[in-house]
Design a protein around this motif. Sequence first.
Motif, PDB file in Angstrom:
ATOM      1  N   LYS A 197       0.669  -1.038   0.015  1.00 34.07           N
ATOM      2  CA  LYS A 197      -0.106   0.032  -0.025  1.00 34.07           C
ATOM      3  C   LYS A 197       0.957   1.443   0.036  1.00 34.07           C
ATOM      4  O   LYS A 197       0.582   2.265  -0.508  1.00 34.07           O
ATOM      5  N   GLU A 198       1.940   1.356   0.836  1.00 32.68           N
ATOM      6  CA  GLU A 198       2.940   2.343   0.532  1.00 32.68           C
ATOM      7  C   GLU A 198       3.351   2.484  -0.670  1.00 32.68           C
ATOM      8  O   GLU A 198       3.786   3.542  -0.889  1.00 32.68           O
ATOM      9  N   TYR A 199       3.791   1.402  -1.404  1.00 33.70           N
ATOM     10  CA  TYR A 199       4.402   1.425  -2.706  1.00 33.70           C
ATOM     11  C   TYR A 199       3.365   2.061  -3.777  1.00 33.70           C
ATOM     12  O   TYR A 199       3.900   3.109  -4.249  1.00 33.70           O
ATOM     13  N   ARG A 200       2.104   1.800  -3.629  1.00 31.98           N
ATOM     14  CA  ARG A 200       0.858   2.317  -4.531  1.00 31.98           C
ATOM     15  C   ARG A 200       0.743   4.030  -4.204  1.00 31.98           C
ATOM     16  O   ARG A 200       0.740   4.795  -5.114  1.00 31.98           O
ATOM     17  N   PHE A 201       1.107   4.197  -2.717  1.00 36.92           N
ATOM     18  CA  PHE A 201       0.976   5.660  -2.062  1.00 36.92           C
ATOM     19  C   PHE A 201       2.113   6.399  -2.958  1.00 36.92           C
ATOM     20  O   PHE A 201       1.992   7.558  -3.306  1.00 36.92           O
TER      21      PHE A 201
END
Length: 413
Positions: free
Chosen positions: A92-96
């Motif tokens: 999710k942090e990657y997508r963010f």
Amino acid sequence: MQFLRQVLESFRFAWQALRSNLLRTTLSLLGVTIGIFAIIAVFTLVDSLERSVKDSLSFIGDKVLYVQKWPWTFGGDYQWWKYFQRPEPTYKEYRFLSDKLENAAAVVAMDFKGRVTVKRNNNSMASLIQGTTFDYNKISDVPTVNGRYFTQQEMNLARNVTVIGGEVADNLFPDEDPVGKVIKINGSNFTVIGVQEKKGQGLINFGGNPDIKCLIPYGSFAKMFHSINPSIDIAIKGYESDEGLLELESEIRGLMRTRRGVRPTQEDNFAINRPDAAAEAIGGIFGVLTVAGWVIGGFSILIGGFGIANIMFVSVKERTNIIGIQKSLGAKNYFILFQFLFEAILLSLVGGLAGISLVYLLSFIKLGTLTLHLTAGNIMLGLGVSSIIGIISGIIPAFSASRLDPVVAIRAK
């Protein structure tokens, strides 16, 4: 023309003098040989290590930052207890970051699983499985000798396709083309779409040896290996215009602190790692090795230089009568000077060539994953240092020989 003829004649006299005293010549050049060997061997080792490190770092990526839990530190105490409680980076942090970053040329999520069995019929081996997102080939070198890289659709749909390393191809497909064939990774069928060029085990292999690696889409990797609280590495490539990646690092830090709710007074609970930090740390070690090589070699060359100077004074003493005869027949002072100076330089050059030859022979010795390369620059350095030592060692004896009075010299016994 006359000057050139006399210079060549001086060179011939010097060569004859060295040949007539082979034992003395051999003993006097040992110091120079050992000194040049020490210096050029260290320089060759350092150059080879630097080349190996740069080749290894090329697979990590140029102008790339890694967002991870653990910082890369080199030297000093590693405060692991300080980083132990940090949360792992997540998908999710990657997508963010992928959605928010403005100074990034590519953002990639990746994860690894070691010693996974891959099979093809009766052939099998333990492989390193790396799940990654589409832009991985923008941050790391993925040269394919057969087949192709992933498509965006294959990544988005988490297709069971793989790009395999050279050793995987050799072990599973010894007599056939792997592309289009199916292999089993952890019991699941994957279609081979590409084969990477063999790179060999590097000095630094972040993410493991690429030759035994199977690249697969991150979605496929997550379905096979991730269960509760999956963690990843996030790699972010900057633009060429971002000198030192300062803008990108500042933006990443701001977004990650915001995402994780880190208060202004609190330290980062993540690490932003730079591959070039490893290169700089290793470069410091190379600098120490280089200084050590100069010190060790310098003492040997100093001893060799004194040995050559001593031999030249002995030569002048032995040939004083001949010098007087040459001068009485019209030989100029520079002819006598060149004769002895060339002898000293030749003596030193032979010692230098012997030292360089020893380094060349050393380059054939296998040192694990490291291959030694004797470069033309190091050869020229060795010859240059040898020539300078010869000039310094021989100039005073040669000058004293050139200033001898011919009448006094002829009467010398």
